[in-house]
Design a protein around this motif. Structure first.
Motif, PDB file in Angstrom:
ATOM      1  N   TYR A  36      66.128  47.396  -3.030  1.00 25.35           N
ATOM      2  CA  TYR A  36      65.088  46.952  -2.103  1.00 25.35           C
ATOM      3  C   TYR A  36      65.081  45.423  -2.113  1.00 25.35           C
ATOM      4  O   TYR A  36      65.557  44.799  -3.069  1.00 25.35           O
ATOM      5  CB  TYR A  36      63.732  47.586  -2.429  1.00 25.35           C
ATOM      6  CG  TYR A  36      63.186  47.316  -3.806  1.00 25.35           C
ATOM      7  CD1 TYR A  36      63.571  48.088  -4.897  1.00 25.35           C
ATOM      8  CD2 TYR A  36      62.254  46.293  -4.017  1.00 25.35           C
ATOM      9  CE1 TYR A  36      63.058  47.850  -6.154  1.00 25.35           C
ATOM     10  CE2 TYR A  36      61.732  46.057  -5.270  1.00 25.35           C
ATOM     11  CZ  TYR A  36      62.136  46.824  -6.342  1.00 25.35           C
ATOM     12  OH  TYR A  36      61.636  46.584  -7.580  1.00 25.35           O
ATOM     13  N   TRP A 213      53.821  46.502  -3.555  1.00 19.04           N
ATOM     14  CA  TRP A 213      54.234  46.860  -2.197  1.00 19.04           C
ATOM     15  C   TRP A 213      53.058  46.760  -1.223  1.00 19.04           C
ATOM     16  O   TRP A 213      51.921  47.065  -1.582  1.00 19.04           O
ATOM     17  CB  TRP A 213      54.752  48.302  -2.152  1.00 19.04           C
ATOM     18  CG  TRP A 213      56.045  48.502  -2.845  1.00 19.04           C
ATOM     19  CD1 TRP A 213      56.224  49.038  -4.072  1.00 19.04           C
ATOM     20  CD2 TRP A 213      57.329  48.180  -2.350  1.00 19.04           C
ATOM     21  NE1 TRP A 213      57.548  49.075  -4.401  1.00 19.04           N
ATOM     22  CE2 TRP A 213      58.266  48.546  -3.350  1.00 19.04           C
ATOM     23  CE3 TRP A 213      57.809  47.602  -1.186  1.00 19.04           C
ATOM     24  CZ2 TRP A 213      59.622  48.371  -3.208  1.00 19.04           C
ATOM     25  CZ3 TRP A 213      59.180  47.426  -1.046  1.00 19.04           C
ATOM     26  CH2 TRP A 213      60.070  47.796  -2.043  1.00 19.04           C
ATOM     27  N   ASP A 218      59.649  47.101   4.735  1.00 18.84           N
ATOM     28  CA  ASP A 218      60.363  47.147   3.457  1.00 18.84           C
ATOM     29  C   ASP A 218      59.984  48.391   2.665  1.00 18.84           C
ATOM     30  O   ASP A 218      60.838  49.085   2.102  1.00 18.84           O
ATOM     31  CB  ASP A 218      60.038  45.908   2.614  1.00 18.84           C
ATOM     32  CG  ASP A 218      60.747  44.675   3.131  1.00 18.84           C
ATOM     33  OD1 ASP A 218      61.629  44.831   3.995  1.00 18.84           O
ATOM     34  OD2 ASP A 218      60.405  43.568   2.676  1.00 18.84           O
ATOM     35  N   PHE A 219      58.687  48.630   2.619  1.00 18.72           N
ATOM     36  CA  PHE A 219      58.208  49.793   1.863  1.00 18.72           C
ATOM     37  C   PHE A 219      58.724  51.085   2.506  1.00 18.72           C
ATOM     38  O   PHE A 219      59.168  52.008   1.816  1.00 18.72           O
ATOM     39  CB  PHE A 219      56.685  49.771   1.810  1.00 18.72           C
ATOM     40  CG  PHE A 219      56.113  50.876   0.957  1.00 18.72           C
ATOM     41  CD1 PHE A 219      56.405  50.946  -0.396  1.00 18.72           C
ATOM     42  CD2 PHE A 219      55.290  51.856   1.503  1.00 18.72           C
ATOM     43  CE1 PHE A 219      55.885  51.964  -1.192  1.00 18.72           C
ATOM     44  CE2 PHE A 219      54.779  52.878   0.718  1.00 18.72           C
ATOM     45  CZ  PHE A 219      55.080  52.926  -0.636  1.00 18.72           C
ATOM     46  N   VAL A 248      50.858  53.716  -0.296  1.00 20.28           N
ATOM     47  CA  VAL A 248      50.478  52.375  -0.771  1.00 20.28           C
ATOM     48  C   VAL A 248      49.050  52.393  -1.290  1.00 20.28           C
ATOM     49  O   VAL A 248      48.744  51.827  -2.344  1.00 20.28           O
ATOM     50  CB  VAL A 248      50.645  51.330   0.365  1.00 20.28           C
ATOM     51  CG1 VAL A 248      50.024  50.005  -0.024  1.00 20.28           C
ATOM     52  CG2 VAL A 248      52.102  51.132   0.688  1.00 20.28           C
ATOM     53  N   GLY A 253      50.448  50.180  -4.454  1.00 19.61           N
ATOM     54  CA  GLY A 253      51.711  49.482  -4.176  1.00 19.61           C
ATOM     55  C   GLY A 253      52.597  49.345  -5.407  1.00 19.61           C
ATOM     56  O   GLY A 253      53.505  48.522  -5.449  1.00 19.61           O
ATOM     57  N   THR A 255      55.499  50.495  -7.860  1.00 20.60           N
ATOM     58  CA  THR A 255      56.756  51.244  -7.683  1.00 20.60           C
ATOM     59  C   THR A 255      56.755  52.534  -8.505  1.00 20.60           C
ATOM     60  O   THR A 255      57.144  53.590  -8.010  1.00 20.60           O
ATOM     61  CB  THR A 255      57.958  50.365  -8.091  1.00 20.60           C
ATOM     62  OG1 THR A 255      57.789  49.092  -7.500  1.00 20.60           O
ATOM     63  CG2 THR A 255      59.260  50.962  -7.663  1.00 20.60           C
TER      64      THR A 255
END
Lengths: 307, 333
Positions: A36, A213, A218-219, A248, A253, A255
């Motif tokens: 990522y 995040w 991107d997420f 999220v 957010g 990981t």
């Protein structure tokens, strides 16, 4: 079910989809790496730190991020890419990058012991009488040609008294100068405070943050890639904005929370026979057991953003 | 510890030299980390016996852990052993060395290391340099203090354990003379080497290369040498009282009955003389006729040729018939 039906999976995952339920669940639980953008950026910076020429004043890095953001996984991946085995006059496994865990108390002997342990040197059972000597540490580290020392959980420095903290930071500075190695500190955002008492050292550290995040492209890509690597037999429509917001919001957010929720939902999908992940798959409360948004510094819980 | 409780692999591992003893390699390995060999052995899962004791004990589980730690094969680790536990009395408790061999290692920029053959009483002469093995430190003149094989600054170094400084190996050994007027020439050296090789083979249960008097399936070469050692010691009225190894004693139901004198328990000069005598009296003595001389009383006047007969005549009357039996036995397998 024939393989052609699993065209939604990448080619290397398709054979796994043919396996039995338990084998696929075992595969889902195994560790995997998903690229990522933030990780790529950190990896680039780490490589910059690694390739800098040895000098009296090496550039160091402080990688900060909330717990569960994958900082340790990232540096372990970085370490794996730079381990070399040589075979002249014996076996020598070069350790250009040493990833160590900061000991629970910031004292020299414990730090040295942990540092040697990180490169595989046996710990001495009777620590109090035979703590490793500086000379041993310097010689072994020089022989394995260390270039970067990564100190995970550097925030443990804060557990020591102000004097212990000062002494420990001096020790880090001395180690960096003596061996001409770069230091990479890993920790939660409070780790910044740990370096405040040593101006010289603080000036040599570049701060880099691995942010939590946010709901965005991107997420969405990260989640899609992660789900893509799971051997589910049906395509998973997971690109909805509502689902991303839910992930999220409920994980804050983080990981680790996101990966855990997706793994659990995938395992549930295999066991229930639905074989796909969609919004409904994440509505089961058992998917979210123990997953919470992190508590921020002021002691308030981050506002939950359930989808 | 690595995964599943196995010790993690070591970053620096010296390769074992060909014919190196296990304890010597373990000392060199431990020296890399300024550890004691006993510590490292314990870490690998060997029982607490001391690293030198491990030279004659095979412990497959710990060998496997050590193989994982070092990247060597289990077979390489196994072949560094120099005897079997039953033959523990043949293994020396102290370091012996050939000055020339150690010098050569140092000249090559290497560390002093012990050959497997030096660990057992079967070897008394260096086969390459025809020198009697030394056991007294050239610096402090003491035996069994670990001199010459000390760990310092990440390597095994030729240091004196008593005085702490470097040992000078470049001069000649202070006393290279053997008792009883015996001297080492090419012929006797070859015969002693042949006997030493066969004794080493006998210690690990391998078949012998040469034929020696009295050896049979029931009567091993080591047993004959043990008997010759005893009758020689009785003759010269020198019966040392060695401390048998503790673990060996614990493994015997009656250790006093199992105890035998072996050359490993004797000063190397005396052990050399016994092995030399044995090599002559147990082989075809015509080969040595008028080549080896014996002067047991050390008058240095009347050196007589060493033959099985003169040897038996020299023996104490109480053990003469025993000696006669040994020298008149037929050549064995």
């Amino acid at each position: 079910m024939c393989r052609a039906e699993w065209s939604h999976l990448p080619e290397d995952v398709r054979p796994l989809a043919a396996l039995g339920n338990e084998e696929r669940i075992r595969h889902i639980r195994a560790k995997r790496w998903v690229d990522y953008p933030h990780a790529d950026r950190v990896m680039r910076r780490l490589n910059e730190i690694y390739v800098q020429p040895r000098s009296e004043r090496m550039e160091n890095m402080l990688l900060i991020g909330q717990s569960g953001m994958g900082k340790t996984t990232l540096v372990r991946k970085f370490e794996r890419t730079h381990t070399v085995r040589l075979g002249n006059n014996g076996t020598c496994r070069l350790h250009p990058i040493v990833v160590m865990l900061m000991p629970h108390d910031p004292t020299g002997p414990r730090f040295f012991s942990q540092l040697l342990k990180a490169i595989g040197v046996p710990a001495i059972d009777n620590f109090e009488t035979t703590a490793p000597r500086e000379s041993t540490v310097l010689r072994v580290l020089a022989e394995v040609q260390v270039k970067v020392i990564v100190i995970d959980e550097l925030n443990s420095v804060l557990a020591g008294t102000a004097r212990q903290q000062r002494l420990f930071l001096q020790l880090l500075r001395w180690l960096s100068n003596e061996l001409r190695v770069a230091l990479v500190g890993i920790g939660v955002p409070e780790t910044r405070h740990a370096l405040l008492s040593d101006d010289q050292l603080r000036n040599r550290f570049m701060n880099l943050e691995l942010p939590v995040w946010e709901n965005g492209q991107d997420f969405s890509h990260f989640v899609t890639r992660l789900i893509w690597s799971l051997p589910l037999r049906e395509p998973s429509p997971v690109d909805s904005r509502r689902l991303m917001q839910m992930l999220v919001g409920r994980t804050g957010g983080i990981t680790l929370g996101t990966c855990k929720a997706i793994e659990r939902a995938a395992i549930r999908a295999i066991r229930s026979g639905t074989e796909r992940l969609d919004y409904q798959a994440f509505e089961h409360e058992e998917v979210w057991d123990g997953i919470e948004a992190p508590v921020i510094m002021g002691g308030h819980r981050r506002k939950s953003r359930r989808g | 510890m690595g995964k599943e409780g196995t010790p993690s692999s070591l970053p620096l591992v010296p390769f074992p030299h060909r014919a190196e003893a296990f304890s010597s390699w373990l000392s060199r390995l431990a020296a890399r980390y300024d550890l004691h060999a006993d510590h490292l052995a314990l870490h690998a899962g060997y029982p607490l016996r001391g690293a030198r004791e491990l030279d004659c004990y095979l412990l497959p589980q710990a060998d496997c852990a050590l193989a994982l730690m070092t990247g060597l094969s289990q077979r390489s680790i196994r072949t560094m052993r120099c005897g079997m536990p039953q033959r523990r009395l043949w293994v020396r408790d102290h370091h012996v060395w050939c000055r020339e061999c150690v010098r050569e290692a140092l000249l090559e920029g290497d560390e002093p290391w012990e050959r497997r053959s030096w660990r057992t009483g079967a070897t008394v002469i260096c086969s390459r340099h025809r020198r009697v093995l030394e056991e007294a430190c050239p610096r402090c003149n003491k035996i069994g203090k670990g001199c010459l094989f000390l760990s310092d600054k990440g390597r095994v170094q030729p240091l004196c354990a008593v005085k702490g400084d470097k040992i000078n190996l470049w001069g000649d050994a202070s006393d290279d003379q053997l008792p009883w007027g015996l001297t080492i020439d090419r012929t006797i050296s070859r015969c002693v080497n042949a006997l030493s090789i066969d004794l080493c083979r006998s210690l690990v249960g391998q078949t012998l290369r040469a034929q020696w008097r009295g050896v049979s399936r029931e009567r091993r070469l080591t047993t004959i040498i043990e008997e010759l050692t005893l009758i020689t010691l009785i003759t010269i009225d020198y019966l040392p009282r060695p401390q048998p190894p503790l673990y060996w004693m614990l493994e015997q139901s009656d250790w006093k009955a199992a105890f035998h004198y072996t050359p490993a328990m004797l000063p190397t000069s005396l052990a050399t003389c016994i092995i030399m005598l044995a090599s002559v009296v147990l082989s075809d003595h015509q080969f040595f006729e008028d080549r080896v001389f014996l002067d047991p009383s050390e008058y240095q006047v009347a050196c007589e040729p060493l033959t099985p007969e003169t040897y038996v005549m020299w023996l104490h009357p109480k053990v003469r018939s025993w000696g006669q039996q040994i020298i008149s036995a037929p050549f064995g397998v």
